[in-house]
Scaffold this active site. Structure first.
Site, short mmCIF file in Angstrom:
data_model
loop_
_atom_site.label_atom_id
_atom_site.label_comp_id
_atom_site.label_asym_id
_atom_site.label_seq_id
_atom_site.Cartn_x
_atom_site.Cartn_y
_atom_site.Cartn_z
N HIS A 16 0.06 1.46 -14.01
CA HIS A 16 0.85 0.09 -14.30
C HIS A 16 2.57 0.36 -14.44
O HIS A 16 2.68 1.46 -15.17
CB HIS A 16 0.13 -0.41 -15.61
CG HIS A 16 0.77 -1.64 -16.24
ND1 HIS A 16 0.64 -3.08 -15.40
CD2 HIS A 16 1.47 -2.02 -17.42
CE1 HIS A 16 1.35 -4.01 -16.22
NE2 HIS A 16 1.76 -3.45 -17.39
N LEU A 75 -10.03 -7.43 -13.33
CA LEU A 75 -11.45 -7.47 -13.01
C LEU A 75 -12.14 -7.59 -14.08
O LEU A 75 -11.92 -7.43 -15.44
CB LEU A 75 -11.47 -5.74 -12.99
CG LEU A 75 -10.82 -5.04 -11.70
CD1 LEU A 75 -10.62 -3.46 -11.78
CD2 LEU A 75 -11.58 -5.47 -10.40
N GLU A 117 6.52 6.24 -9.13
CA GLU A 117 4.76 5.85 -9.00
C GLU A 117 4.06 6.58 -8.08
O GLU A 117 3.03 7.02 -8.57
CB GLU A 117 4.60 4.24 -8.61
CG GLU A 117 5.05 3.23 -9.71
CD GLU A 117 4.95 1.97 -9.35
OE1 GLU A 117 4.87 1.13 -10.06
OE2 GLU A 117 4.83 1.70 -7.93
N ASN A 129 1.46 3.17 -2.48
CA ASN A 129 0.94 3.97 -3.49
C ASN A 129 -0.48 4.68 -2.87
O ASN A 129 -0.82 5.67 -3.03
CB ASN A 129 0.43 3.39 -5.13
CG ASN A 129 1.77 3.16 -5.55
OD1 ASN A 129 2.36 4.25 -5.90
ND2 ASN A 129 1.94 2.13 -6.18
N GLY A 182 0.75 -1.21 -0.10
CA GLY A 182 0.01 -0.05 -0.03
C GLY A 182 0.80 1.31 0.03
O GLY A 182 0.32 2.36 0.47
N ASP A 184 -4.65 -3.94 -19.01
CA ASP A 184 -3.72 -2.95 -19.15
C ASP A 184 -3.56 -1.98 -20.51
O ASP A 184 -2.62 -1.61 -21.05
CB ASP A 184 -2.22 -3.42 -18.86
CG ASP A 184 -2.05 -3.68 -17.21
OD1 ASP A 184 -2.58 -3.15 -16.61
OD2 ASP A 184 -1.36 -4.50 -17.13
N ASN A 201 -6.07 2.86 -13.16
CA ASN A 201 -5.07 1.77 -12.62
C ASN A 201 -3.53 2.46 -12.82
O ASN A 201 -3.30 3.10 -13.84
CB ASN A 201 -5.20 0.40 -13.53
CG ASN A 201 -4.08 -0.51 -12.94
OD1 ASN A 201 -4.08 -0.90 -11.81
ND2 ASN A 201 -3.30 -1.06 -13.94
#
Length: 218
Positions: free
Chosen positions: A123, A104, A194, A19, A17, A163, A121
């Site tokens: 990636h 998903l 990120e 991010n 976690g 993606d 998202n």
């Protein structure tokens, strides 16, 4: 984004976690007009759940194993259908996948689309390169083989093809030839970037949502 109704955000995680922590830390600055309404993890021991609780953010643990036992080959379909219901119960404006290590299914994506809730998202690869799991390792291997000179990170919209959703933000990361660019150092460089990119990408989409809402567009 000042003086507007806060953008309600649900965050999906699977692990440490970091991010998520970047998003939490940005609530008083870049994301000051956003509200993280819940953090959902598919792993019980994900440290990100602890980070959320420390920040007084509601959490939920939603694991696939009971669905495999009950639904067999339909487990993923039923699991993601229930995940959509859990997410939509909080009436979020945006879902952010911040290290969600699960594909998903349409039974999640379709209800969110019908509710006009975008999903984004992070990636660790450039668009069209190294989709799916272990992207950093695969990029590093390709560099060692002389196939690429750079990798990168992207924030993108989520769609059914893994993606491959429309990019929101992309940052290129060149490899450091001539130095010891081992996988650990590459991962560290990528993760540091990120944390900044996920905040910026979330802010950009949140601003678009507020603009849409202020114009009365559903």
């Amino acid at each position: 984004m000042a003086n507007q109704t806060p953008v309600r955000i649900t965050v999906l995680i699977s692990g440490n976690g970091t991010n998520l922590q970047a998003l939490i830390d940005a609530r008083d600055d870049a994301l000051k007009n956003c509200s993280i309404v819940r953090v959902i993890s598919n792993r019980m021991k994900a440290y990100g759940l602890h980070r959320a609780k420390e920040a007084s953010i509601p959490t939920h643990y939603h694991n696939l194993i009971p669905y495999r036992e009950k639904f067999a080959e339909n487990a993923r379909t039923e699991y993601d259908k229930d995940l959509a219901a859990i997410v939509l119960a909080d009436k979020p404006d945006l879902v952010v996948c911040a290290g969600w290590m699960s594909i998903l299914a349409d039974t999640f994506l379709d209800p969110l689309a019908e509710a006009h809730v975008p999903i984004i998202n992070l990636h660790p690869a450039l668009p069209g390169q190294f989709n799916g799991a272990k992207a950093i390792e695969r990029a590093h291997k390709a560099w060692l083989e002389g196939k690429i000179e750079k990798t990168g990170i992207m924030i993108h919209y989520v769609e059914s093809e893994v993606d491959m959703g429309k990019p929101i933000l992309v940052e290129e990361i060149p490899f450091n030839r001539g130095v010891d660019e081992n996988i650990e150092k590459l991962e560290q460089r990528i993760h540091e970037k990120e944390h900044k990119l996920i905040v910026l990408g979330t802010r950009m989409v949140a601003e678009e949502i507020q603009k849409r809402n202020s114009n009365g567009v559903s």
